[in-house]
Scaffold this active site. Structure first.
Site, mmCIF file in Angstrom:
data_model
loop_
_atom_site.group_PDB
_atom_site.id
_atom_site.type_symbol
_atom_site.label_atom_id
_atom_site.label_comp_id
_atom_site.label_asym_id
_atom_site.label_seq_id
_atom_site.Cartn_x
_atom_site.Cartn_y
_atom_site.Cartn_z
ATOM 1 N N CYS A 83 0.815 -1.222 0.000
ATOM 2 C CA CYS A 83 0.000 0.000 0.000
ATOM 3 C C CYS A 83 0.845 1.267 0.000
ATOM 4 C CB CYS A 83 -0.916 0.014 1.221
ATOM 5 S SG CYS A 83 -1.996 -1.415 1.351
ATOM 6 N N HIS A 336 -9.356 3.459 -1.568
ATOM 7 C CA HIS A 336 -8.009 2.925 -1.363
ATOM 8 C C HIS A 336 -7.577 2.039 -2.534
ATOM 9 C CE1 HIS A 336 -4.465 1.408 0.444
ATOM 10 N NE2 HIS A 336 -4.968 0.380 1.104
#
Length: 392
Positions: A83, A336
């Site tokens: 991420c 996200h």
């Protein structure tokens, strides 16, 4: 070094839009914002996490994403760091500029997670942990055999349980974080979710893991974000340039060595910038699950240990408060798309520091910090980047 241009797509689920299309849109916007052309770019850094598993594009992802732009043929580096991929891309770009080899670097983060179903996306995300030890991790996290429905939400649920035990926080407090950020997200035209929720609505949503409900968890998302970075001597117009004061990158240490990954990275960023928590005007943190915002505000030193809930309740982290956190809506509301998230945080900070955030503008914002983490090295994260920006 300075950021002179930013671009971002809307975040959401776009099953019929290609990764190339998303990346091109963000790139074109960032170049236009910096008043540059592709010919001015010396190096491209592209970040992506799961395209190999979800789109089949395992290699040369950046070359494919930029194939419809004038950047074809430029030096290009593909970056993957879970991420934290596109914030790592910024770290790489800064290193390239500092080396003297390049003056202008374009960083673009992309992700396309929709199209193959939620199960496929969750399984792809699980590969950000040691796949040889997933069964062991699942047993430790859940106390039962068999795969977790959402591995990383189980990780966050375990983290929540520890935090609740030491701070007295409750599920209602986590719901307040999600509700706050949904209000922020409702003001962000690029956010995946633009509905302001109440804490009661958050608590009443579908249970996911431990105290976490669906509206406390970041969604599956597609999107792209891009930034143009330049050596300061190449910046002709300082009025819109935002200076990079720090970019600290650290990796996780298996076995629980203290201090934790995020704390080590935060401390390194403060040292590099010569700044501290009292200097911050606006903050973006990696709230893949809402409780993480409370934990990181403590690690940032915005409040004392165990006082994240008190800080939240005081209103300090809301728009209009002392130090607004996640004015973009955060990962839970803005979305996200993994490879794009770190760059998206920095797009938000640049927008805030330029005074161009519209209804979600943080008044007189001059210094901003972004914390972007990802992956799992049991019992902590695998990668973390903390970036500090300022408008001089």
């Amino acid at each position: 070094m300075s950021i002179t241009g930013v671009g971002i797509t809307g975040f959401g689920k776009f099953p019929d839009i290609s990764l190339r299309h998303l990346g091109t849109a963000a790139i074109d916007e960032a170049l236009a914002d910096s008043s540059l052309t592709p010919a001015d770019v010396d190096l491209v850094v592209h970040a992506n996490a799961v395209a190999g598993l979800l789109t089949g594009q395992e290699m040369t992802r950046g070359q494919v994403v930029t194939s419809g732009t004038g950047l074809v043929g430029k030096p290009l580096i593909n970056v993957e760091n879970a991420c934290a991929g596109s914030s790592t891309g910024v770290h790489v770009a800064l290193s390239a500029i500092r080396s003297g080899a390049y003056d202008t670097v374009l960083v673009v983060g992309t992700e396309k997670m929709s199209g193959k179903g939620t199960r496929a996306a969750l399984d792809a995300l699980t590969t950000a942990a040691d796949v040889d030890r997933i069964e062991e991790f699942n047993r430790e996290l859940t106390g039962r055999d068999g795969p977790a429905d959402s591995f990383f939400m189980e990780v966050y649920a375990a983290t929540c349980a520890d935090y609740m035990a030491r701070s007295g926080a409750t599920a209602a407090d986590f719901a307040e974080v999600a509700a706050k950020n949904s209000r922020h997200g409702s003001l962000n035209p690029k956010a995946q979710y633009r509905t302001a929720r109440t804490a009661d609505e958050v608590l009443a949503s579908r249970p996911v893991a431990g105290p976490l409900t669906m509206l406390m968890c970041s969604p599956i998302a597609d999107g792209a974000a891009a930034l143009v970075l330049r050596a300061n001597e190449r910046v002709a117009d300082r009025s819109a340039a935002v200076r990079v004061r720090a970019s600290a990158l650290r990796s996780g240490i298996p076995g629980g060595t203290e201090p934790v990954l995020e704390q080590r990275t935060i401390d390194a960023a403060y040292a590099e910038a010569g700044l501290g928590p009292v200097d911050l005007d606006v903050v973006e943190v990696h709230d893949a699950a809402s409780p993480n915002e409370l934990i990181v505000t403590e690690e940032l030193g915005l409040c004392g240990p165990g006082e994240g809930v008190k800080l939240l309740r005081s209103g300090a982290t809301r728009l209009g408060g002392r130090v607004p956190v996640n004015p973009s809506g955060g990962l839970v509301s803005r979305g996200h798309p993994v490879g794009a998230t770190g760059a998206a945080q920095l797009v938000e900070l640049v927008t805030q520091l330029r005074g161009r955030a519209g209804e979600r503008q943080v008044e007189a914002a001059r210094i901003g910090l972004a914390e972007n983490a990802g992956g799992y090295t049991h019992p902590g994260g695998a990668a973390c980047v903390v970036t500090i920006l300022s408008k001089d």
